[in-house]
Design an enzyme around this catalytic site. Sequence first.
Site, PDB file in Angstrom:
ATOM      1  N   ASP A  89      49.306  29.507  51.020  1.00  0.00           N
ATOM      2  CA  ASP A  89      50.783  29.872  51.106  1.00  0.00           C
ATOM      3  C   ASP A  89      51.188  29.308  52.448  1.00  0.00           C
ATOM      4  OD1 ASP A  89      53.348  30.728  50.558  1.00  0.00           O
ATOM      5  OD2 ASP A  89      52.986  32.879  50.589  1.00  0.00           O
ATOM      6  N   ASP A 125      59.137  26.646  52.320  1.00  0.00           N
ATOM      7  CA  ASP A 125      60.671  26.930  51.800  1.00  0.00           C
ATOM      8  C   ASP A 125      61.264  27.985  52.472  1.00  0.00           C
ATOM      9  OD1 ASP A 125      58.509  28.537  50.658  1.00  0.00           O
ATOM     10  OD2 ASP A 125      60.079  29.549  49.415  1.00  0.00           O
ATOM     11  N   CYS A 277      38.427  54.013  32.751  1.00  0.00           N
ATOM     12  CA  CYS A 277      38.383  52.492  33.301  1.00  0.00           C
ATOM     13  C   CYS A 277      36.929  52.380  33.240  1.00  0.00           C
ATOM     14  CB  CYS A 277      39.039  52.667  34.684  1.00  0.00           C
ATOM     15  SG  CYS A 277      38.553  50.859  35.404  1.00  0.00           S
ATOM     16  N   CYS A 279      35.451  50.025  35.054  1.00  0.00           N
ATOM     17  CA  CYS A 279      34.962  48.909  36.400  1.00  0.00           C
ATOM     18  C   CYS A 279      33.662  49.882  36.907  1.00  0.00           C
ATOM     19  CB  CYS A 279      36.158  48.872  37.176  1.00  0.00           C
ATOM     20  SG  CYS A 279      36.432  50.150  38.375  1.00  0.00           S
ATOM     21  N   CYS A 282      34.494  53.029  38.881  1.00  0.00           N
ATOM     22  CA  CYS A 282      34.983  54.047  38.010  1.00  0.00           C
ATOM     23  C   CYS A 282      33.743  54.582  37.112  1.00  0.00           C
ATOM     24  CB  CYS A 282      36.296  53.924  36.928  1.00  0.00           C
ATOM     25  SG  CYS A 282      37.715  53.638  37.851  1.00  0.00           S
TER      26      CYS A 282
END
Lengths: 637, 637
Positions: A89, A125, A277, A279, A282
């Site tokens: 960015d 921008d 979950c 993952c 978890c």
Amino acid sequence: MSMFEMIRRDGMARVCKLRTGHGYVETPLLMPVVNPNIQTLPMDELKGMGAQAIITNGYIIMNDPDLSQTALEKGIHAMLGWDGPIMTDSGAFQTHVYGNGINISAEGVVEFQVRIGSDICTILDLFTEPDEPEHLTREKIHVTLERARFAIEKYGNSERLISCPVQGSRYLHLREECARELSEMGATYIPIGGVVPLMEAYRFADLVDVIIASKRGISPSIPVHLFGCGHPILFPLAVLLGCDIFDSAAYVKYAKMNRILTPEGTITVDEWEYSPCGCRVCTEYTPSEIRRLPPEERVHHISYHNLYLSLMEIKRVKQAIASESLWEYTMLRCRSHPNLYEAVRRLQGYYRDMEEYEPLYRKTSVMYTGEETFYRPCVLRLMERIKERYRAPDAKLECIIDEPEKPYMSSMKKYIEKYPSVHFTVKGWMGYIPLELDSIYPVTQSVIPRWAWENKRNASGSSPVDSIQDAGSPQKKCGSKLEWNTLIARAISDIQFGSVCTDLLLKPPLEFKISKKTGRIRNIISAGEHVLSLRAEDGFATLKLPGAKRIHPTGQWRVVADRDAAEFVARGRNLFCKFVVDCDPQIRPRDEVLIVDEDDALLAVGQSVMNAREMRSFKRGVAVYVRESCGKIHRRG
Amino acid sequence: MSMFEMIRRDGMARVCKLRTGHGYVETPLLMPVVNPNIQTLPMDELKGMGAQAIITNGYIIMNDPDLSQTALEKGIHAMLGWDGPIMTDSGAFQTHVYGNGINISAEGVVEFQVRIGSDICTILDLFTEPDEPEHLTREKIHVTLERARFAIEKYGNSERLISCPVQGSRYLHLREECARELSEMGATYIPIGGVVPLMEAYRFADLVDVIIASKRGISPSIPVHLFGCGHPILFPLAVLLGCDIFDSAAYVKYAKMNRILTPEGTITVDEWEYSPCGCRVCTEYTPSEIRRLPPEERVHHISYHNLYLSLMEIKRVKQAIASESLWEYTMLRCRSHPNLYEAVRRLQGYYRDMEEYEPLYRKTSVMYTGEETFYRPCVLRLMERIKERYRAPDAKLECIIDEPEKPYMSSMKKYIEKYPSVHFTVKGWMGYIPLELDSIYPVTQSVIPRWAWENKRNASGSSPVDSIQDAGSPQKKCGSKLEWNTLIARAISDIQFGSVCTDLLLKPPLEFKISKKTGRIRNIISAGEHVLSLRAEDGFATLKLPGAKRIHPTGQWRVVADRDAAEFVARGRNLFCKFVVDCDPQIRPRDEVLIVDEDDALLAVGQSVMNAREMRSFKRGVAVYVRESCGKIHRRG
């Protein structure tokens, strides 16, 4: 410029392959934001959980002498330890938030990104705020466009994408103009910028306006990134509207606030008791164990969960595209916050935009999810086409059947033979539909509870569905005996191809081959030629080569193939986008189309994968699946 | 009989601990069905993915000479290799499906289950079909009840649960009667039976009727099993209505049909492209790899995923209970099939049933999910109480403020001082609410888009929300100067405790302690005694000991503690269910209650965890959290 290829789609939503300097990624894609100073999650963890690309801030690296030197010496990939695609960015958001105190050169920051080897370099921008005055927005866009043009010309190449954000505040015409200019000047990657304030304020309906307006101007073959969108509750809706790429700083940001991401919103670590979950975190820890961890470790673990969950939601959205049920999935998900539901209501105003990308039919049924079902593009389009294209037969009597009393289509022939001069219209969930059209998508391919549409019809005020009542043939008294199969063939062809083509396709005498299994029409033979077949699943017609030849002179439903491809297509190969020279603007995905060469000689007939705008824009992928080909090229003259 | 303890709740939904002969399990609970002949998933896999208990078929084991012998010799736990709780079914479903050809003794099949060491033994109930004649249902219930009574008396003990299914077809009065009789005869485990045909036909609205009717008759302290419910799309709704336990044969059944379970429904293995799932199978294989596996292996892997996903959905539901947002979660999930959404609409008729379990307030806001938000029990209750309990002040003028024009409560004092003889009513999302009540749950604790309630109000016909208009004080012209704080105190107390208690609590002169931070009333002092405090979060009152003493003579809001517990409560210990002798039937969860001893001496004041029916039924867990106690027991006479 051929870096983006569509491999799957559902309306405006699509699964695409994007080529970068460091390999391919598949969209919809979520890029984790990586802080060049602190890597909350190590790179191998990001890779392990399925992140395909990352995004970091070129401006921050450039402004830090140490980081800057390392990045220039080793390159950004080696510095971060990430061998996949990296987007950078420009610091536009920082400049905007921290004001003019920040000294940054528009040219310098892009050059720096290029020098450190970023795969997707973002121009500087100028950030437009949602509620700023229009003249200010115009000025900012002007500068942004100048910078984009310069960067594209100087740095754009097939190995490096130049990311040029659309700005325009909430001035929708400016958004569209800016997007169109960026597309035309050759931007290869377009983020929708200036939307973080909308998302932070939960102004999701306004976000819908901005996305749609931007998409109007962006060429379909350019990947669209919704800048700053990292909360999974927004993914389904954003993808439904054609956004391809997201970035998440949210996974860390929320973790630092002790907030756990779920597909339905966030919960605090204190109310977290059960984690549905899979993952690593978890699986290894219970929520109460995570609560008791030291802060830094807790942030690390929650970040891991948050990002994993976000990546899973992207997968879920991709599966919904694969199942062609993204509308239903989005409508379900949009019940997770009232403002998201409000955003869905905003879609009512964007029928034209969505209809252009709406396939002729889907492989899955329309499932009722709520009132919004009645303004789905596939519903409104059929009603519109009935109004505009359907030609009611001259029947002695018009009879309206209530949907539940309707006889099965297979026994309809007997029914119609019993009442040969009556024309039937079915009063059903979409309004009044001529019985001949009862088998086409989505009339029958739907699960709509009766109370839902009865409420709808009884509601005061006219709805798009109600207003169609006059499309049915009103009480005609004249007319002759009706021939049921002819009625069906004509009605479907009118809706699908229009009346001009229908009159050419269905010249009498007509014969019909009926399926023994279903009792329905399978093949339609006109004057001895097999012109159309009807598909059992969606009820629409497959165009046969003799049929294609008949409608060829109209110039409709035509895709013009480039000289180089003509011979291959004539021998049965699919037509690829890059060989499409021109096409009929009315073409929608899954339409039956004629492929002709540049001299208008018919080459083949097939089914489109894309709409006309997409065929003209994409440079990769199949535009038309060829079904029957002419074998060789008949050149005129 | 104290095997079931509530540890968390959200309306009728609850998280409970159930004691069995092989340890505790936590509900909501999903038991995988294990086929005694073929173990599709090995026991360690079931355990590994978090299954707490399993269910198998006692009848099938009994009828197989080999299995039967092994089970009798080694016991069911050793035979299956499962050391946790095991439930056994009786073959009632098989008898029903395969007819009278099956020879099975009602007594023998229970005895067999007992002998092989099952933790939860099921009687041979007679399966009632959804649409059979009523006399047949009555006969079947009669037999079922006889068998239940026999089994409970002969085999029930604290280590062994006797599962006695409620039957009753769709005759709701019969369901309720059957359930009540089972509860009264001491059943310790009650499945709702005869519902598989409803679920298979997607008749979810009818299923709601059956669940509610059964729950009416089942004592709250008995675990409720929804027999044959294994599809995760049903879990949220079933738990919302108070079901605790499910069994899944679906995970294998669907796997054999090559169908993948997702929380939104099933997809075929052919359309499966992306798996947003963290299970072992989805982590190790891509969908296309699974497609290519040999059939047996594929069934094993899909079964694994299906069961894992189902267990995860149970966890998700438990988290929704912990977050007190199960209503919202259910409403979102019920958009996954039109018939589920229809089932939700059926809830409109069950306000009374749900209201009894509805807490005075929730810790989370009411989020708009659709029209059903307007018939949430918390909404309807407040409107009803305003109608019945609110006493409008004598104001010179009545003024209706549109919600968005409403001044902030903190500046309301100034506002009211400016117009001292005007009474204000707010026209908001719930209808017309006196301004004094604007801060109580769920008026302000809500996120409701304006269009949603404006549509609602403008719709023809009266809705529960609209009909409340006359609850606001209409255009009174007489009256005197109003005192804002007094108005608030009276109105909130009227709604919460009723007018009789309010008149005792708020005897003049009144003083108010105002929070410096919020500008709102914190403490209410009546004639020098601190009687009430107002909570900032939910707006309701906390009852102080002096206040409790004042309303003590009314006999209202009273929980009578057993002699043994009185002394402990008087010294500040919480009151446990097993010591509750009696209580005021109007008590709801989170109500302010008085604890008295059997001689009606006031012991303490506290907040209820349960409603009256639950306090009387449960034998474990806290009934009332004591906040202030009298220190010692004052005995009368």
